[in-house]
Design a protein around this motif. Structure first.
Motif, short mmCIF file in Angstrom:
data_model
loop_
_atom_site.label_atom_id
_atom_site.label_comp_id
_atom_site.label_asym_id
_atom_site.label_seq_id
_atom_site.Cartn_x
_atom_site.Cartn_y
_atom_site.Cartn_z
N GLU A 182 -7.94 -0.15 -0.57
CA GLU A 182 -9.26 0.37 -0.22
C GLU A 182 -9.16 1.20 1.06
OE1 GLU A 182 -13.56 -1.50 1.02
OE2 GLU A 182 -12.46 -2.48 -0.61
N GLU A 183 -8.13 0.88 1.86
CA GLU A 183 -7.80 1.65 3.06
C GLU A 183 -6.31 1.96 3.04
OE1 GLU A 183 -9.95 2.74 5.12
OE2 GLU A 183 -11.65 1.35 5.23
N LYS A 184 -5.92 3.00 3.79
CA LYS A 184 -4.51 3.34 3.92
C LYS A 184 -4.10 3.24 5.39
CE LYS A 184 -4.25 6.45 -0.08
NZ LYS A 184 -3.90 7.80 -0.56
N PRO A 185 -2.86 2.84 5.64
CA PRO A 185 -2.43 2.68 7.03
C PRO A 185 -2.12 4.03 7.69
CG PRO A 185 -0.60 2.23 5.55
CD PRO A 185 -1.80 2.46 4.68
N GLU A 186 -2.32 4.07 9.00
CA GLU A 186 -1.91 5.26 9.77
C GLU A 186 -0.39 5.28 9.93
OE1 GLU A 186 -5.67 6.19 9.74
OE2 GLU A 186 -5.12 4.19 10.44
N LYS A 187 0.17 4.08 9.99
CA LYS A 187 1.61 3.95 10.24
C LYS A 187 2.13 2.74 9.48
CE LYS A 187 3.49 2.09 13.93
NZ LYS A 187 3.88 1.75 15.32
N GLY A 188 3.38 2.81 9.05
CA GLY A 188 4.02 1.67 8.40
C GLY A 188 3.97 1.73 6.88
N LYS A 189 4.53 0.70 6.26
CA LYS A 189 4.61 0.62 4.80
C LYS A 189 4.02 -0.69 4.29
CE LYS A 189 8.62 3.58 3.88
NZ LYS A 189 9.93 3.65 3.19
N ILE A 190 3.39 -0.60 3.12
CA ILE A 190 2.90 -1.78 2.42
C ILE A 190 3.53 -1.77 1.03
CG2 ILE A 190 0.89 -3.02 1.55
CD1 ILE A 190 -0.75 -1.34 3.64
N ILE A 191 4.27 -2.82 0.72
CA ILE A 191 5.01 -2.88 -0.54
C ILE A 191 4.55 -4.10 -1.34
CG2 ILE A 191 7.30 -3.06 -1.59
CD1 ILE A 191 8.37 -1.78 1.06
N ILE A 192 4.10 -3.86 -2.56
CA ILE A 192 3.63 -4.92 -3.45
C ILE A 192 4.55 -4.97 -4.66
CG2 ILE A 192 1.68 -5.83 -4.77
CD1 ILE A 192 1.00 -5.46 -1.85
N GLY A 193 5.28 -6.06 -4.80
CA GLY A 193 6.18 -6.21 -5.94
C GLY A 193 7.16 -5.06 -6.08
N GLY A 194 7.66 -4.55 -4.96
CA GLY A 194 8.60 -3.43 -4.98
C GLY A 194 7.96 -2.06 -5.01
N TRP A 195 6.63 -2.00 -5.09
CA TRP A 195 5.91 -0.73 -5.18
C TRP A 195 5.32 -0.39 -3.80
CZ3 TRP A 195 0.79 -0.19 -8.49
CH2 TRP A 195 0.34 1.15 -8.44
N ASP A 196 5.76 0.73 -3.24
CA ASP A 196 5.24 1.20 -1.96
C ASP A 196 3.87 1.83 -2.19
OD1 ASP A 196 4.64 2.36 0.48
OD2 ASP A 196 6.62 3.25 0.78
N ILE A 197 2.81 1.14 -1.72
CA ILE A 197 1.45 1.64 -1.95
C ILE A 197 0.87 2.32 -0.71
CG2 ILE A 197 1.02 -0.17 -3.66
CD1 ILE A 197 -0.90 -1.40 -1.44
N SER A 198 1.69 2.59 0.28
CA SER A 198 1.20 3.13 1.56
C SER A 198 0.43 4.42 1.37
CB SER A 198 2.37 3.34 2.52
OG SER A 198 3.19 2.20 2.58
N ASN A 199 0.89 5.27 0.45
CA ASN A 199 0.22 6.54 0.17
C ASN A 199 -0.10 6.65 -1.32
OD1 ASN A 199 0.28 7.98 2.85
ND2 ASN A 199 2.47 7.56 2.62
N ILE A 200 -0.62 5.56 -1.86
CA ILE A 200 -0.90 5.49 -3.29
C ILE A 200 -1.91 6.57 -3.71
CG2 ILE A 200 -2.77 3.80 -2.98
CD1 ILE A 200 -1.83 2.44 -5.56
N LYS A 201 -1.69 7.14 -4.89
CA LYS A 201 -2.64 8.11 -5.44
C LYS A 201 -3.88 7.38 -5.94
CE LYS A 201 1.09 11.15 -7.06
NZ LYS A 201 1.75 11.72 -8.28
N GLN A 202 -5.02 8.05 -5.85
CA GLN A 202 -6.27 7.43 -6.28
C GLN A 202 -6.21 7.03 -7.75
OE1 GLN A 202 -8.45 6.75 -3.89
NE2 GLN A 202 -9.64 5.54 -5.35
#
Length: 226
Positions: free
Chosen positions: A51-71
């Motif tokens: 619902e929000e994206k980080p300014e810095k860093g990475k968020i990985i869910i089950g091996g999937w980097d969602i930091s800059n996920i497409k809508q």
């Protein structure tokens, strides 16, 4: 299962919601996230469900980097992460069965799947005999069980419970926590966001504490120490 790497989230004009968060949650873990209001708990949940994206860093869910996920990919992510809120968010004009099945209908699931999956999930949460009732005809605890069932219909790998007992009395609170433990034992990773000291101390599971947007403690078998 869930990895936050040096995650920072800012809100205009200069509010630091979370700062340099490093957190790893393993598959099938049960983790309580605690902290005072304004410490970043809700922000972490919003980052987790994109619902929000980080300014810095990475968020990985089950091996999937969602930091800059497409809508366009967000619905796919959210089918893997069930979310339960404090205020239930049920549709009052729909029955228990219809509220739960609605989550499948909006994704285009066929009727045969809906009629198979929904009764199974309602059985897990102990509501198979209440599925034709409307939200106003069931108790607060049963309403929250319906919300949990709705979050489970996609068979998510992760269930985020954001203050799920905030509107419940102590008896219903225990029932909901027992249900979350049961779901965890069936293999689902649980992230419980709560202010409830008694719940956290009863669970005796991992406790991650937030203070002013940073992790102040991470205890393997913790207590609510704020």
């Amino acid at each position: 299962m869930i990895i936050f790497k040096n995650v920072t989230k800012l809100y205009p004009p200069d509010v630091v919601a979370v700062k340099d968060i490093n957190l790893s949650i393993q598959s099938k873990e049960f983790v309580s996230l605690v902290g005072q209001s304004g410490t970043g708990k809700t922000t972490l949940v919003k980052l987790l469900i994109a619902e929000e994206k980080p300014e810095k860093g990475k968020i990985i869910i089950g091996g999937w980097d969602i930091s800059n996920i497409k809508q366009s990919e967000v619905p796919v992510l959210r089918r893997q992460i069930g979310v339960v809120f404090q205020d239930f968010k049920l549709l009052p004009q729909k029955t228990v069965f219809e509220n739960v099945s609605f989550a499948l209908e909006v994704c285009g699931a066929p009727t045969s799947i809906i009629n198979s999956v929904v009764p199974q999930v309602l059985k897990i949460v102990g509501l198979k005999d209440k599925m034709e009732r409307y939200p106003h005809q069931i108790s607060g605890g049963e309403t929250q069980r319906t919300a949990i069932a709705r979050a489970l219909v996609h068979r998510p790998k992760i269930l985020v419970a954001d203050e799920p007992t905030g509107n419940l009395d102590s008896i219903n609170t225990k029932d909901i926590i027992d249900l979350l433990v049961k779901i965890n034992e069936l293999g689902t990773t649980i992230l419980l966001v709560t202010h409830n000291r008694e719940v956290v101390n009863f669970l005796r599971k991992r406790v991650v504490s937030l203070d002013r947007g940073t992790i102040s403690s991470d205890q393997e078998e913790g207590k609510y120490v704020l």
